[in-house]
Design an enzyme around this catalytic site. Structure first.
Site, PDB file in Angstrom:
ATOM      1  N   ASP A   1       0.863  -1.184   0.000  1.00  0.00           N
ATOM      2  CA  ASP A   1       0.000   0.000   0.000  1.00  0.00           C
ATOM      3  C   ASP A   1       0.899   1.234   0.000  1.00  0.00           C
ATOM      4  OD1 ASP A   1      -2.262   1.814   0.429  1.00  0.00           O
ATOM      5  OD2 ASP A   1      -3.347   0.015   1.050  1.00  0.00           O
TER       6      ASP A   1
ATOM      7  N   TRP B   1     -16.976  -3.933  -1.117  1.00  0.00           N
ATOM      8  CA  TRP B   1     -16.671  -3.244   0.141  1.00  0.00           C
ATOM      9  C   TRP B   1     -17.479  -1.974   0.316  1.00  0.00           C
ATOM     10  CZ3 TRP B   1     -14.036   1.555   0.749  1.00  0.00           C
ATOM     11  CH2 TRP B   1     -13.576   2.152  -0.434  1.00  0.00           C
TER      12      TRP B   1
ATOM     13  N   ASP C   1     -12.038  -1.791  11.623  1.00  0.00           N
ATOM     14  CA  ASP C   1     -11.260  -0.624  12.084  1.00  0.00           C
ATOM     15  C   ASP C   1     -12.206   0.480  12.555  1.00  0.00           C
ATOM     16  OD1 ASP C   1     -12.107  -0.311   9.403  1.00  0.00           O
ATOM     17  OD2 ASP C   1     -10.484   1.083   8.938  1.00  0.00           O
TER      18      ASP C   1
ATOM     19  N   GLU D   1     -10.002   2.852  -5.256  1.00  0.00           N
ATOM     20  CA  GLU D   1      -9.693   4.249  -4.930  1.00  0.00           C
ATOM     21  C   GLU D   1      -8.575   4.872  -5.763  1.00  0.00           C
ATOM     22  OE1 GLU D   1     -10.975   4.404  -0.274  1.00  0.00           O
ATOM     23  OE2 GLU D   1      -9.014   3.574  -0.654  1.00  0.00           O
TER      24      GLU D   1
ATOM     25  N   HIS E   1      -2.779   3.402  -4.641  1.00  0.00           N
ATOM     26  CA  HIS E   1      -2.214   2.896  -3.373  1.00  0.00           C
ATOM     27  C   HIS E   1      -0.823   2.310  -3.602  1.00  0.00           C
ATOM     28  CE1 HIS E   1      -5.590   3.759  -0.818  1.00  0.00           C
ATOM     29  NE2 HIS E   1      -6.431   3.105  -1.598  1.00  0.00           N
TER      30      HIS E   1
ATOM     31  N   TRP F   1      -8.168  -2.746   8.679  1.00  0.00           N
ATOM     32  CA  TRP F   1      -7.213  -1.750   8.191  1.00  0.00           C
ATOM     33  C   TRP F   1      -6.536  -1.136   9.409  1.00  0.00           C
ATOM     34  CZ3 TRP F   1      -6.578  -1.981   3.125  1.00  0.00           C
ATOM     35  CH2 TRP F   1      -7.629  -2.457   2.330  1.00  0.00           C
ATOM     36  N   THR F   2      -5.253  -0.789   9.256  1.00  0.00           N
ATOM     37  CA  THR F   2      -4.508  -0.513  10.489  1.00  0.00           C
ATOM     38  C   THR F   2      -3.925   0.900  10.601  1.00  0.00           C
ATOM     39  OG1 THR F   2      -2.525  -1.485   9.483  1.00  0.00           O
ATOM     40  CG2 THR F   2      -3.919  -2.951  10.814  1.00  0.00           C
ATOM     41  N   GLU F   3      -4.563   1.872   9.944  1.00  0.00           N
ATOM     42  CA  GLU F   3      -4.079   3.244  10.139  1.00  0.00           C
ATOM     43  C   GLU F   3      -3.985   3.582  11.632  1.00  0.00           C
ATOM     44  OE1 GLU F   3      -6.300   2.387   7.860  1.00  0.00           O
ATOM     45  OE2 GLU F   3      -6.146   3.647   6.076  1.00  0.00           O
TER      46      GLU F   3
HETATM   47  C1  ACM Z   1     -10.940  -0.178   0.746  1.00  0.00           C
HETATM   48  O1  ACM Z   1     -11.365  -0.135   1.914  1.00  0.00           O
HETATM   49  N1  ACM Z   1     -10.388   0.875   0.186  1.00  0.00           N
HETATM   50  C2  ACM Z   1     -11.036  -1.391  -0.049  1.00  0.00           C
END
Ligand code: ACM
Ligand code: ZN
Length: 620
Positions: free
Chosen positions: A204, A410, A437, A344, A279, A485-487
């Site tokens: 990413d 998603w 998340d 995205e 990404h 997701w780990t932001e």
């Molecule tokens: C995503 O959460 N952008 C797949």
């Protein structure tokens, strides 16, 4: 008493405590299996399992991975199993069926506790593995911490098989990097709950975590960023000119090969993901020549939105590099499916880029959207030539990929429904229910997260194929998964906190039959499982006990306040005089009238245990 005497007494007491803890026996009365089995019936009788059970295996080699897993796990549960060849006088019998039991399919099993012993049978090793996961959930929750010399189980029969073939969990190791030891712990908890697809998000903007021999700068440059791990995400000091990049890392090939086997031994397939065409900042930081303008990008240390860095789709080298990287990845990961991202992408740079514009013309494409479709199709064809099938985030459902490509929905269930209606296979993981998340309770009482709100009960409303779905559409929905997701997650313990217990809700919705799922029943089982998870060293969230308010105006000064938690039978003790509530405080029995400006402090109590923290609100 003399000091000597005191010491002696202390020793006697200690010996008594230790003695009893080593020779405990226990009778299990309630079964709390998650995910809920298809068929489960408990009978009057019982069977007492001693701490040195005799195990026999029929058609299952002692050196098979399942047999070895089971023997090791039994020892971990403080049992001392011995293998016996006789199929009589054993305590536990594991049987790989000679004749296929068609009701069980590839993952189902039959588990019987009889007065004479415990019997697990299945058509496959995976089925036996799941039978064992159910069996271990019958044992006391602290069995990995306490040795019992006898465990009495109720006689019962469980026949079980999954509703969906895709029961997944995803982990982003790019926004924050997680050691392989934690990834294995993540896989362990997936296996406990009969999840079978681990979606490994390996590349990413914030870091590249795959090893590459051919493109070493991905690991010397792309895997590292300036370290701001001690500062909250989004509030970090900007990187200084020339500052060293010391946060990050990547997995070695050996670690990943071992991980693939580790997961396979637990019935789990790893689906790796390389993101493209967006990404890709970590890639472009390593190889700026793959961007449209040739300018290097800096690996971000916080939120990065919109994610404008994108690889140049007009440069042939870009495709060559991705194909090479995928080929390297395929050597490590044998999965049928390979995830190629596609979400995205921001096309601003493509609009300005002569090479991208030339590609649009030469390939007779209409616009940048079609350019992305063309790019993804090149990658799909390459992977197909290697015998693999692609998965993409739902943005790829634009008609450019082949009908074999799988759509990962998603942005909403509706996107998945549309793709399934049009003939694609679909995996459901909508942000509305599956994004773990997101906050799981009132954000005032939770660590900072990316936003949203998915309580445990909301996660439990997930259904990849809601009641009434047309059967043609339903047939194309493989199942679903939760995504992490780990932001905002930078430690294993916090990852577990976000995952648990919500992953259990997703697991039950993916494995259990629609009519077998019931929130109140599930919620009761979760308490048992929290103890089980805790004994195994997992962290989890108590957010279900966070009070939720409904406030209604009575007059200019008075509000009517209704309070509840999402857990039935929670006692709510409260004060309105600023004192700390205890179990002696007023108990909430129904909506109360309170003056505006009143501070109400709440203590939730469930199963006689005080939950989490004291919650405080001002009535407005
Ligand atoms: C995503 O959460 N952008 C797949
Ligand atoms: Zn370009």
């Amino acid at each position: 008493m003399s000091t000597m005497m005191k010491k002696y007494c202390l020793l006697v007491i200690l010996a008594a405590v230790l003695g009893t803890s080593c020779h405990r026996s226990v009778t299990v009365t309630n079964l709390n299996i998650i995910p809920e089995p298809v068929f489960q019936v408990q009978k009057e009788g019982s069977y007492t399992l001693k701490d040195n059970p005799a195990i026999s295996m029929v058609n299952l080699g002692q050196n098979s991975s399942t047999a070895r897993y089971i023997m090791k796990s039994l020892r971990h549960a403080h049992l001392r199993p011995t293998l016996v060849s006789s199929t009589e006088n054993n305590d536990i019998e594991l049987i790989l069926n000679d004749t296929v039991n068609s009701e069980l399919g590839d993952e189902g099993y039959l588990l019987e506790v009889r007065s004479t012993g415990i019997r697990m049978s299945a058509n496959t090793e995976t089925g036996l593995f799941y039978a064992y996961q159910t069996f271990i959930q019958m044992l006391p929750t602290d069995v990995v911490k306490t040795s019992y010399h006898a465990i009495t189980l109720p006689e019962c029969t469980i026949l079980d098989y999954p509703r969906f073939s895709w029961r997944g969990a995803h982990l982003d190791v790019c926004r924050h990097f997680f050691p392989i030891k934690f990834v294995k712990k993540y896989i362990d908890v997936m296996a406990m709950y009969k999840l079978n697809k681990f979606h490994f998000h390996l590349t990413d903007d914030h870091g590249w975590r795959l090893p590459s021999e051919k493109y070493p700068r991905l690991n010397t440059v792309g895997s590292w960023r300036v370290d701001r791990d001690d500062q909250p995400w989004g509030q970090a000091e900007p990187a200084q000119e020339g500052e060293r990049t010391t946060y990050g890392g990547f997995y070695s090939r050996e670690e990943l090969v071992d991980l693939v086997q580790y997961a396979a031994n637990r019935g789990i397939e790893i689906i790796p993901e390389i993101e493209m065409p967006g990404h890709t900042c970590a890639l472009l930081a390593s190889y700026p020549q793959l961007s449209c303008d040739g300018q290097p990008c800096e690996i971000p240390i916080g939120p990065y939105w919109p994610p404008k860095d994108i690889v140049c789709a007009g440069n042939d080298s870009t495709l060559i590099v991705f194909k090479d990287l995928l080929d390297e990845m395929l050597e490590i990961f044998p999965s049928k499916y390979i995830h190629i991202g596609g979400d995205e992408a921001v096309w601003d740079k493509w609009k300005q880029c002569p090479r991208c514009q030339r590609r649009i013309r030469t390939e007779h494409l209409r616009d940048e959207a079609e350019l992305q479709g063309w790019f993804m199709r090149q990658i799909e064809d390459h992977l197909a030539s290697r015998g693999r099938t692609v998965i993409g985030w739902d943005e790829v459902d634009d008609g450019s990929l082949s009908s074999n490509a799988v759509v990962m929905a998603w942005r909403g269930v509706q996107n998945g429904m549309t793709a399934a209606r049009d003939g694609s296979k679909v995996i459901m993981c909508p942000t509305s229910h599956c994004y773990l998340d997101y906050y799981q309770a009132d954000s005032r009482y939770q660590p900072a997260s990316i936003g949203g709100l998915i309580t445990l009960s909301k996660a439990y409303e997930f259904d990849p194929v809601p009641m009434g779905t047309n059967s043609h559409i339903a047939a194309n929905i493989l199942g679903g998964q939760c995504n992490l997701w780990t932001e905002y997650i930078n430690t294993p313990s916090h990852a577990e906190y976000m995952l648990l217990p919500r992953m259990l809700a997703i697991s039950e919705k993916l494995w259990s039959q629609q009519e077998a799922t019931d929130w109140n029943h599930f919620r009761r089982k979760v308490e048992d499982h929290k103890n089980r998870l805790s004994a195994k060293g997992y962290n989890y969230c108590e957010g279900s006990f966070t009070p939720q308010f409904k406030v209604r105006k009575i007059d200019d000064h008075t509000m009517n306040v209704a309070i509840e938690t999402e857990v039935p039978n929670t006692y709510i003790f409260y004060t309105t005089d600023m004192s700390t509530p205890t179990r002696q405080s007023a108990i909430y029995l129904g909506p109360i009238n309170l003056e505006r400006g009143t501070h109400i402090k709440i203590l939730p109590v469930y199963n006689d245990i005080e939950r989490d923290s004291i919650y405080e609100y001002v009535i407005k």
